[in-house]
Design an enzyme around this catalytic site. Structure first.
Site, PDB file in Angstrom:
ATOM      1  N   GLN A   1       0.852  -1.185   0.000  1.00 53.11           N
ATOM      2  CA  GLN A   1       0.000   0.000   0.000  1.00 53.11           C
ATOM      3  C   GLN A   1       0.895   1.244   0.000  1.00 53.11           C
ATOM      4  O   GLN A   1       1.733   1.401   0.887  1.00 53.11           O
ATOM      5  CB  GLN A   1      -0.877   0.013   1.246  1.00 53.11           C
ATOM      6  CG  GLN A   1      -1.859   1.169   1.277  1.00 53.11           C
ATOM      7  CD  GLN A   1      -2.649   1.230   2.585  1.00 53.11           C
ATOM      8  OE1 GLN A   1      -2.075   1.325   3.653  1.00 53.11           O
ATOM      9  NE2 GLN A   1      -3.962   1.164   2.474  1.00 53.11           N
TER      10      GLN A   1
ATOM     11  N   LEU B   1     -13.933  -5.392  11.286  1.00 57.94           N
ATOM     12  CA  LEU B   1     -14.584  -6.271  12.252  1.00 57.94           C
ATOM     13  C   LEU B   1     -15.103  -7.561  11.612  1.00 57.94           C
ATOM     14  O   LEU B   1     -16.266  -7.925  11.761  1.00 57.94           O
ATOM     15  CB  LEU B   1     -15.688  -5.514  12.994  1.00 57.94           C
ATOM     16  CG  LEU B   1     -15.154  -4.517  14.033  1.00 57.94           C
ATOM     17  CD1 LEU B   1     -16.287  -3.717  14.659  1.00 57.94           C
ATOM     18  CD2 LEU B   1     -14.351  -5.227  15.136  1.00 57.94           C
TER      19      LEU B   1
ATOM     20  N   TYR C   1      -5.958  10.275   5.278  1.00 61.40           N
ATOM     21  CA  TYR C   1      -4.623  10.652   4.809  1.00 61.40           C
ATOM     22  C   TYR C   1      -4.758  11.554   3.575  1.00 61.40           C
ATOM     23  O   TYR C   1      -5.863  11.914   3.174  1.00 61.40           O
ATOM     24  CB  TYR C   1      -3.772   9.388   4.598  1.00 61.40           C
ATOM     25  CG  TYR C   1      -3.585   8.661   5.909  1.00 61.40           C
ATOM     26  CD1 TYR C   1      -2.871   9.259   6.947  1.00 61.40           C
ATOM     27  CD2 TYR C   1      -4.180   7.428   6.154  1.00 61.40           C
ATOM     28  CE1 TYR C   1      -2.731   8.642   8.189  1.00 61.40           C
ATOM     29  CE2 TYR C   1      -4.053   6.795   7.394  1.00 61.40           C
ATOM     30  CZ  TYR C   1      -3.329   7.409   8.404  1.00 61.40           C
ATOM     31  OH  TYR C   1      -3.205   6.813   9.637  1.00 61.40           O
TER      32      TYR C   1
ATOM     33  N   ARG D   1      -6.875  -7.042  12.578  1.00 62.45           N
ATOM     34  CA  ARG D   1      -6.595  -7.458  13.956  1.00 62.45           C
ATOM     35  C   ARG D   1      -6.715  -8.962  14.164  1.00 62.45           C
ATOM     36  O   ARG D   1      -5.934  -9.543  14.922  1.00 62.45           O
ATOM     37  CB  ARG D   1      -7.507  -6.680  14.912  1.00 62.45           C
ATOM     38  CG  ARG D   1      -7.119  -5.222  14.999  1.00 62.45           C
ATOM     39  CD  ARG D   1      -8.183  -4.358  15.616  1.00 62.45           C
ATOM     40  NE  ARG D   1      -9.352  -4.223  14.759  1.00 62.45           N
ATOM     41  CZ  ARG D   1     -10.407  -3.489  15.052  1.00 62.45           C
ATOM     42  NH1 ARG D   1     -10.441  -2.826  16.198  1.00 62.45           N
ATOM     43  NH2 ARG D   1     -11.429  -3.406  14.220  1.00 62.45           N
TER      44      ARG D   1
ATOM     45  N   ARG E   1      -7.486   1.763  -1.678  1.00 63.96           N
ATOM     46  CA  ARG E   1      -8.376   1.683  -0.509  1.00 63.96           C
ATOM     47  C   ARG E   1      -9.133   2.990  -0.468  1.00 63.96           C
ATOM     48  O   ARG E   1      -8.527   4.064  -0.440  1.00 63.96           O
ATOM     49  CB  ARG E   1      -7.555   1.460   0.758  1.00 63.96           C
ATOM     50  CG  ARG E   1      -8.410   1.377   1.980  1.00 63.96           C
ATOM     51  CD  ARG E   1      -7.678   0.786   3.157  1.00 63.96           C
ATOM     52  NE  ARG E   1      -8.059  -0.609   3.334  1.00 63.96           N
ATOM     53  CZ  ARG E   1      -7.844  -1.293   4.448  1.00 63.96           C
ATOM     54  NH1 ARG E   1      -7.230  -0.739   5.466  1.00 63.96           N
ATOM     55  NH2 ARG E   1      -8.233  -2.550   4.565  1.00 63.96           N
TER      56      ARG E   1
HETATM   57  C1  LIG Z   1      -1.999  -2.113  13.936  1.00 65.97           C
HETATM   58  C2  LIG Z   1      -2.830  -1.583  12.802  1.00 65.97           C
HETATM   59  C3  LIG Z   1      -2.219  -0.870  11.785  1.00 65.97           C
HETATM   60  C4  LIG Z   1      -2.970  -0.411  10.687  1.00 65.97           C
HETATM   61  N1  LIG Z   1      -2.341   0.197   9.632  1.00 65.97           N
HETATM   62  C5  LIG Z   1      -3.023   0.432   8.486  1.00 65.97           C
HETATM   63  C6  LIG Z   1      -2.353   0.805   7.288  1.00 65.97           C
HETATM   64  O1  LIG Z   1      -1.118   0.857   7.227  1.00 65.97           O
HETATM   65  N2  LIG Z   1      -3.116   1.065   6.198  1.00 65.97           N
HETATM   66  C7  LIG Z   1      -4.473   0.949   6.207  1.00 65.97           C
HETATM   67  O2  LIG Z   1      -5.118   1.191   5.197  1.00 65.97           O
HETATM   68  N3  LIG Z   1      -5.126   0.548   7.323  1.00 65.97           N
HETATM   69  C8  LIG Z   1      -4.424   0.263   8.442  1.00 65.97           C
HETATM   70  N4  LIG Z   1      -5.079  -0.230   9.533  1.00 65.97           N
HETATM   71  C9  LIG Z   1      -6.523  -0.511   9.438  1.00 65.97           C
HETATM   72  C10 LIG Z   1      -6.726  -1.978   9.054  1.00 65.97           C
HETATM   73  O3  LIG Z   1      -6.113  -2.282   7.809  1.00 65.97           O
HETATM   74  C11 LIG Z   1      -8.211  -2.309   8.985  1.00 65.97           C
HETATM   75  O4  LIG Z   1      -8.810  -1.567   7.962  1.00 65.97           O
HETATM   76  C12 LIG Z   1      -8.936  -2.049  10.314  1.00 65.97           C
HETATM   77  O5  LIG Z   1      -8.150  -2.479  11.413  1.00 65.97           O
HETATM   78  C13 LIG Z   1     -10.285  -2.757  10.371  1.00 65.97           C
HETATM   79  O6  LIG Z   1     -10.109  -4.134  10.158  1.00 65.97           O
HETATM   80  P1  LIG Z   1     -10.133  -5.228  11.376  1.00 65.97           P
HETATM   81  O7  LIG Z   1     -11.436  -5.056  12.092  1.00 65.97           O
HETATM   82  O8  LIG Z   1      -9.996  -6.560  10.687  1.00 65.97           O
HETATM   83  O9  LIG Z   1      -8.972  -4.934  12.288  1.00 65.97           O
HETATM   84  C14 LIG Z   1      -4.363  -0.642  10.648  1.00 65.97           C
HETATM   85  C15 LIG Z   1      -4.968  -1.324  11.708  1.00 65.97           C
HETATM   86  C16 LIG Z   1      -4.226  -1.820  12.759  1.00 65.97           C
HETATM   87  C17 LIG Z   1      -4.919  -2.600  13.848  1.00 65.97           C
END
Ligand SMILES: Cc1cc2nc3c(=O)[nH]c(=O)nc-3n(C[C@H](O)[C@H](O)[C@H](O)COP(=O)(O)O)c2cc1C
Length: 366
Positions: free
Chosen positions: A101, A302, A183, A325, A231
């Site tokens: 990304q 989620l 961003y 996560r 994204r």
């Molecule tokens: C530790 C961490 C770092 C993240 N860094 C990014 C990132 O670099 N780019 C991005 O688009 N989203 C980032 N996110 C968001 C995740 O990609 C994701 O969209 C968000 O956590 C929701 O998904 P989940 O419920 O499966 O965690 C990050 C999330 C976490 C927890």
């Protein structure tokens, strides 16, 4: 039982073994943008998580485009060499494909790592000037960004192109641009953060102009057949902000520019935004974008259980399922999902003596 989640998919010339994607996740563990041993271990671990595709964290196209001092970048030869080593390593030990990304943090740059507070860098912490479409901060206590000039826009567009060339040289299987989470690119698209009165502000088409200039310039240097995606934001979750119809319009324009896929995420535009907390809350947004823009769509947010992920693909809500996560919590998520859904997943030969012996009836492939 045939699993929809574990069915293969082709995007451009890329064939993915299944629909599971590791969502990009910042690790705040780089040195002046260069990948460290943490990346070798973290991404090496995820190379064997069972996902068809692992997307490397937001990787910033210029030094001042990083969120924190620890963020990954692709703005120097050292950045390229260190990341190349990590990806070569992942390929030699694992089964997943790797995407990256590319990002610019805009007005959310110059911040502390989450475990240092996640706020704007303080005067003694080597902060830097941030840039944005308009001089409006992310929230109270955040840096006041400088409104970008046309020269800034050309420099940032060219930095995206240069970073994309580096990503192609490293051999990434897919590239995506970060147009969400508040961003730089997202902040151009949203009417809440973009108050420009030149041709890059005002109506929706004008607010998409700079993002599409970047998209078109990047598409030119990414070989045809290598999937290029973005994204995007399905909702700002703010009165007067972007909604799913804006996401459909952006996805259509990106498709027109030769983009192959979108990941529909949401939120992150301002410090007081709170996303919904219901499981799969972005899935209805992805479904509408997928249907109305006719583009390969990924959902995220989620999603934690294999049955939930399976249903989203089986019901046509998304083509790909990203997990963030849940993958950190269980880096063998894909293996467990395969077991639960009666599907097949590739495993390294070193681990052959585990699951096939523990679960002799399962469809595991080595
Ligand atoms: C530790 C961490 C770092 C993240 N860094 C990014 C990132 O670099 N780019 C991005 O688009 N989203 C980032 N996110 C968001 C995740 O990609 C994701 O969209 C968000 O956590 C929701 O998904 P989940 O419920 O499966 O965690 C990050 C999330 C976490 C927890």
């Amino acid at each position: 039982m045939t699993s929809a989640l574990f069915s293969p998919i082709q995007i451009g010339k890329l064939e993915l073994a299944n629909r599971i994607v590791v969502s990009p996740m910042c690790q705040y563990s780089a040195n002046d943008g260069s990948a460290s041993d943490w990346h070798l271990t973290h991404l090496g671990m995820l190379a064997n998580c069972g996902a068809g595709l692992v997307v490397v964290e937001a990787t910033h196209v210029e030094r001042h485009g990083r969120i924190t001092h620890g963020c990954l970048g692709l703005y120097s030869d050292a950045n390229e060499t260190t990341l190349h080593r990590v990806i070569d390593h992942c390929r030699s030990i694992g089964n997943s494909k790797f995407g990256i990304q590319l990002a610019h943090a805009g007005r959310k740059a110059s911040s502390q790592r989450p475990w240092e507070g996640g706020q704007a860098l303080k005067p003694g912490d080597d902060p830097w000037e941030t840039i944005a479409p308009s001089a409006i901060p992310f929230g109270p206590g955040w840096h006041m960004p400088r409104a970008m000039t046309r020269e800034d826009m050309i420099r940032v567009r060219d930095a995206f192109v240069a970073a994309a060339r580096r990503a192609v040289r490293i051999g990434f299987d897919a590239i995506e641009l970060h147009m969400a989470h508040g961003y730089l690119i997202h902040s151009f698209i949203s009417p809440i953060s973009n108050k420009r009165n030149d041709e890059y502000g005002g109506p929706g088409d004008a607010r998409m102009r700079f993002p599409l200039e970047i998209a078109e310039a990047v598409r030119e240097v990414v070989p045809p057949g290598t999937p290029l995606g973005a994204r995007i934001t399905g909702s700002d979750w703010l009165e007067g902000g972007l909604d799913v119809d804006d996401a459909v319009a952006l996805a259509r324009a990106l498709k027109q520019a030769g983009f192959d896929f979108v990941c529909v995420s949401s939120g992150g535009l301002a410090s007081d935004v709170r996303n919904p907390t219901t499981p799969g809350y972005n899935a209805p947004l992805a479904e509408k974008v997928r249907r109305e823009a006719g583009i390969t769509a990924r959902t995220v947010g989620l999603i934690a259980s294999p049955k939930q992920a399976e249903a989203l693909v089986a019901e046509g809500k998304a083509d790909l399922i990203a997990l963030a996560r849940a993958m950190l919590d269980n880096p063998h998520w894909g293996w467990q999902a395969a077991l639960e859904l009666g599907a097949d997943v590739a495993r390294p030969p070193q681990y052959q003596r585990a699951a096939p012996k523990l679960w002799p009836g399962a469809a595991y492939r080595v």
